[in-house]
Design a protein around this motif. Structure first.
Motif, PDB file in Angstrom:
ATOM      1  N   LEU A  11     -35.971  13.679 -60.634  1.00 33.99           N
ATOM      2  CA  LEU A  11     -35.496  12.296 -60.494  1.00 33.99           C
ATOM      3  C   LEU A  11     -35.803  11.747 -59.107  1.00 33.99           C
ATOM      4  CD1 LEU A  11     -32.034  12.229 -62.305  1.00 33.99           C
ATOM      5  CD2 LEU A  11     -34.244  11.387 -63.129  1.00 33.99           C
ATOM      6  N   ALA A  12     -35.563  12.546 -58.097  1.00 34.96           N
ATOM      7  CA  ALA A  12     -35.829  12.107 -56.726  1.00 34.96           C
ATOM      8  C   ALA A  12     -37.321  11.803 -56.537  1.00 34.96           C
ATOM      9  CB  ALA A  12     -35.373  13.174 -55.727  1.00 34.96           C
ATOM     10  N   ASP A  13     -38.169  12.631 -57.099  1.00 34.09           N
ATOM     11  CA  ASP A  13     -39.613  12.450 -56.961  1.00 34.09           C
ATOM     12  C   ASP A  13     -40.129  11.233 -57.722  1.00 34.09           C
ATOM     13  OD1 ASP A  13     -39.628  14.757 -55.451  1.00 34.09           O
ATOM     14  OD2 ASP A  13     -40.414  16.035 -57.062  1.00 34.09           O
ATOM     15  N   ASN A  14     -39.418  10.819 -58.759  1.00 32.23           N
ATOM     16  CA  ASN A  14     -39.903   9.751 -59.637  1.00 32.23           C
ATOM     17  C   ASN A  14     -39.004   8.522 -59.657  1.00 32.23           C
ATOM     18  OD1 ASN A  14     -42.340  10.949 -61.198  1.00 32.23           O
ATOM     19  ND2 ASN A  14     -40.823  12.575 -61.110  1.00 32.23           N
ATOM     20  N   ASP A  15     -38.065   8.448 -58.754  1.00 32.21           N
ATOM     21  CA  ASP A  15     -37.092   7.354 -58.773  1.00 32.21           C
ATOM     22  C   ASP A  15     -37.748   5.980 -58.682  1.00 32.21           C
ATOM     23  OD1 ASP A  15     -34.209   6.622 -58.801  1.00 32.21           O
ATOM     24  OD2 ASP A  15     -34.765   5.708 -56.870  1.00 32.21           O
ATOM     25  N   GLY A  16     -38.751   5.836 -57.854  1.00 37.05           N
ATOM     26  CA  GLY A  16     -39.429   4.546 -57.720  1.00 37.05           C
ATOM     27  C   GLY A  16     -40.055   4.092 -59.024  1.00 37.05           C
ATOM     28  N   ARG A  17     -40.711   4.994 -59.718  1.00 41.99           N
ATOM     29  CA  ARG A  17     -41.313   4.679 -61.014  1.00 41.99           C
ATOM     30  C   ARG A  17     -40.252   4.237 -62.008  1.00 41.99           C
ATOM     31  NH1 ARG A  17     -44.506  10.231 -61.017  1.00 41.99           N
ATOM     32  NH2 ARG A  17     -46.371   9.552 -59.956  1.00 41.99           N
ATOM     33  N   ILE A  18     -39.190   5.005 -62.080  1.00 36.62           N
ATOM     34  CA  ILE A  18     -38.119   4.724 -63.040  1.00 36.62           C
ATOM     35  C   ILE A  18     -37.489   3.367 -62.738  1.00 36.62           C
ATOM     36  CG2 ILE A  18     -35.883   5.503 -63.919  1.00 36.62           C
ATOM     37  CD1 ILE A  18     -36.837   8.393 -63.115  1.00 36.62           C
ATOM     38  N   ALA A  28     -33.172  -8.850 -64.142  1.00 39.91           N
ATOM     39  CA  ALA A  28     -31.972  -8.852 -63.304  1.00 39.91           C
ATOM     40  C   ALA A  28     -30.715  -8.463 -64.068  1.00 39.91           C
ATOM     41  CB  ALA A  28     -31.798 -10.223 -62.657  1.00 39.91           C
ATOM     42  N   SER A  29     -30.585  -8.925 -65.297  1.00 40.47           N
ATOM     43  CA  SER A  29     -29.325  -8.713 -66.012  1.00 40.47           C
ATOM     44  C   SER A  29     -29.194  -7.338 -66.657  1.00 40.47           C
ATOM     45  CB  SER A  29     -29.130  -9.796 -67.074  1.00 40.47           C
ATOM     46  OG  SER A  29     -30.129  -9.687 -68.062  1.00 40.47           O
ATOM     47  N   ASP A  30     -30.301  -6.706 -67.015  1.00 38.75           N
ATOM     48  CA  ASP A  30     -30.231  -5.441 -67.753  1.00 38.75           C
ATOM     49  C   ASP A  30     -30.799  -4.255 -66.993  1.00 38.75           C
ATOM     50  OD1 ASP A  30     -29.033  -6.558 -69.998  1.00 38.75           O
ATOM     51  OD2 ASP A  30     -30.955  -7.055 -70.933  1.00 38.75           O
ATOM     52  N   ARG A  31     -31.271  -4.453 -65.783  1.00 35.07           N
ATOM     53  CA  ARG A  31     -31.972  -3.363 -65.087  1.00 35.07           C
ATOM     54  C   ARG A  31     -31.094  -2.132 -64.905  1.00 35.07           C
ATOM     55  NH1 ARG A  31     -32.162  -6.349 -59.598  1.00 35.07           N
ATOM     56  NH2 ARG A  31     -33.675  -7.474 -60.800  1.00 35.07           N
ATOM     57  N   ASP A  32     -29.827  -2.311 -64.556  1.00 38.51           N
ATOM     58  CA  ASP A  32     -28.960  -1.154 -64.340  1.00 38.51           C
ATOM     59  C   ASP A  32     -28.706  -0.397 -65.640  1.00 38.51           C
ATOM     60  OD1 ASP A  32     -28.815  -1.694 -61.624  1.00 38.51           O
ATOM     61  OD2 ASP A  32     -26.967  -2.860 -61.815  1.00 38.51           O
ATOM     62  N   ASP A  33     -28.478  -1.151 -66.724  1.00 40.43           N
ATOM     63  CA  ASP A  33     -28.271  -0.509 -68.027  1.00 40.43           C
ATOM     64  C   ASP A  33     -29.527   0.239 -68.464  1.00 40.43           C
ATOM     65  OD1 ASP A  33     -25.696  -1.490 -68.160  1.00 40.43           O
ATOM     66  OD2 ASP A  33     -26.224  -3.185 -69.447  1.00 40.43           O
ATOM     67  N   MET A  34     -30.678  -0.402 -68.267  1.00 40.90           N
ATOM     68  CA  MET A  34     -31.925   0.247 -68.662  1.00 40.90           C
ATOM     69  C   MET A  34     -32.190   1.482 -67.804  1.00 40.90           C
ATOM     70  SD  MET A  34     -35.748  -1.193 -69.267  1.00 40.90           S
ATOM     71  CE  MET A  34     -35.149  -2.326 -70.489  1.00 40.90           C
ATOM     72  N   TYR A  35     -31.931   1.387 -66.518  1.00 38.33           N
ATOM     73  CA  TYR A  35     -32.111   2.532 -65.628  1.00 38.33           C
ATOM     74  C   TYR A  35     -31.258   3.708 -66.117  1.00 38.33           C
ATOM     75  CZ  TYR A  35     -32.134   5.305 -61.327  1.00 38.33           C
ATOM     76  OH  TYR A  35     -32.260   6.327 -60.412  1.00 38.33           O
ATOM     77  N   GLN A  36     -30.009   3.436 -66.432  1.00 39.46           N
ATOM     78  CA  GLN A  36     -29.126   4.493 -66.925  1.00 39.46           C
ATOM     79  C   GLN A  36     -29.624   5.073 -68.249  1.00 39.46           C
ATOM     80  OE1 GLN A  36     -26.509   5.916 -65.380  1.00 39.46           O
ATOM     81  NE2 GLN A  36     -26.982   4.647 -63.617  1.00 39.46           N
ATOM     82  N   LEU A 119     -51.523  -0.830 -65.257  1.00 41.40           N
ATOM     83  CA  LEU A 119     -51.785  -1.094 -63.848  1.00 41.40           C
ATOM     84  C   LEU A 119     -50.862  -0.275 -62.953  1.00 41.40           C
ATOM     85  CD1 LEU A 119     -53.289  -2.579 -61.628  1.00 41.40           C
ATOM     86  CD2 LEU A 119     -51.692  -4.496 -61.921  1.00 41.40           C
ATOM     87  N   MET A 120     -49.598  -0.193 -63.325  1.00 40.87           N
ATOM     88  CA  MET A 120     -48.639   0.568 -62.529  1.00 40.87           C
ATOM     89  C   MET A 120     -49.055   2.034 -62.438  1.00 40.87           C
ATOM     90  SD  MET A 120     -44.510   0.869 -63.112  1.00 40.87           S
ATOM     91  CE  MET A 120     -44.742   0.993 -64.862  1.00 40.87           C
ATOM     92  N   MET A 121     -49.429   2.618 -63.573  1.00 43.74           N
ATOM     93  CA  MET A 121     -49.837   4.018 -63.568  1.00 43.74           C
ATOM     94  C   MET A 121     -51.159   4.206 -62.824  1.00 43.74           C
ATOM     95  SD  MET A 121     -48.645   5.408 -67.314  1.00 43.74           S
ATOM     96  CE  MET A 121     -48.884   3.933 -68.303  1.00 43.74           C
ATOM     97  N   TYR A 122     -52.086   3.251 -62.987  1.00 43.44           N
ATOM     98  CA  TYR A 122     -53.377   3.314 -62.296  1.00 43.44           C
ATOM     99  C   TYR A 122     -53.168   3.273 -60.779  1.00 43.44           C
ATOM    100  CZ  TYR A 122     -57.967   1.790 -60.631  1.00 43.44           C
ATOM    101  OH  TYR A 122     -59.156   1.674 -59.950  1.00 43.44           O
ATOM    102  N   LEU A 123     -52.330   2.338 -60.328  1.00 44.11           N
ATOM    103  CA  LEU A 123     -52.058   2.230 -58.896  1.00 44.11           C
ATOM    104  C   LEU A 123     -51.307   3.446 -58.365  1.00 44.11           C
ATOM    105  CD1 LEU A 123     -51.089  -1.538 -58.636  1.00 44.11           C
ATOM    106  CD2 LEU A 123     -53.238  -0.451 -57.917  1.00 44.11           C
ATOM    107  N   ASP A 124     -50.597   4.127 -59.261  1.00 43.17           N
ATOM    108  CA  ASP A 124     -49.864   5.329 -58.869  1.00 43.17           C
ATOM    109  C   ASP A 124     -50.756   6.568 -58.872  1.00 43.17           C
ATOM    110  OD1 ASP A 124     -47.443   6.279 -57.917  1.00 43.17           O
ATOM    111  OD2 ASP A 124     -46.665   6.752 -59.910  1.00 43.17           O
TER     112      ASP A 124
END
Length: 162
Positions: A11-18, A28-36, A119-124
Motif C-alpha cells: 500500500l505504501a509503495d502504491n498509494d499515489g496510484r490508488i 470530490a464527493s466519492d474519492r474517499d469512499d472509492m479509496y476505501q 496514460l497514467m500507467m504509461y507515465l508510471d
C-alpha cells in the motif's frame, strides 16, 4: 515477512496510484469512499496474488476494476446527475493551466477513463504488455492508444509553433 506487513508495504509503495484512481473515478464527493473500496478489494484479493505480473500491475488492475464497478453501481443508483454536475465544475480553464501538472490534469480530464488509465500507467513506466494485461486488451491496442493520446496531446497543448 508476514502478510499484514507485506500488504502495508505494498500500500505504501502504491498509494499515489490508488489515490489518483480514486480521485479520477470518484471525484470530490466519492474519492474517499472509492479509496476505501479499492483498499478493501486489494486486501480481499491480496492472498490470491499469484505473482504472474508485477505487484504494481496487479494493483492497477484491482484498482481500475474496483473503480469501474464503483462507478457503475453509482450510476445504477441514479447518481449520474450529481456526477455530471461535479465533473463540469472540475473542468479547469485553459488560462488556469500554468505548470506541467496542471496541463497534464487538464488533458487527462478530456480523455476517456480507459485512455486516462493507459496514460497514467504509461507515465508510471509500465510496459505496454502490462497495460494490456490490466485492461484486458491487446498489446497492439495499447500501443495504438498511446500513439493516439500523444498525437492528441500535441494537437491540443503543444500547438503549431510557426
Amino acid at each position: 515477512m508476514n502478510t499484514q506487513h507485506a500488504f502495508k508495504q505494498m500500500l505504501a509503495d502504491n498509494d499515489g496510484r490508488i489515490r489518483y484512481i480514486a480521485d479520477r473515478y470518484g471525484g470530490a464527493s466519492d474519492r474517499d469512499d472509492m479509496y476505501q473500496e479499492i483498499l478493501l478489494q486489494l486486501w480481499r484479493s491480496y492472498e490470491s496474488f499469484s505473482g504472474q505480473s508485477s505487484i504494481g500491475t496487479w494493483v492497477y488492475k484491482v484498482a481500475l476494476n474496483t473503480a469501474n464497478t464503483f462507478v457503475k453501481t453509482r450510476i445504477k443508483h441514479n447518481d449520474i446527475k450529481q456526477s455530471v454536475s461535479r465533473h463540469s465544475k472540475q473542468q479547469p480553464h485553459a488560462e488556469q493551466a500554468g505548470c506541467q501538472a496542471d496541463i497534464l490534469n487538464q488533458f487527462m480530464d478530456k480523455l476517456s477513463d480507459i485512455d486516462a488509465g493507459v496514460l497514467m500507467m504509461y507515465l508510471d513506466g509500465l510496459k505496454s504488455e502490462d497495460i494490456a494485461q490490466v485492461l484486458g486488451i491487446s498489446d497492439n491496442a495499447v500501443r495504438s492508444r498511446i500513439k493516439r493520446i500523444k498525437r492528441e496531446f500535441e494537437q491540443n497543448f503543444v500547438g503549431d509553433e510557426s
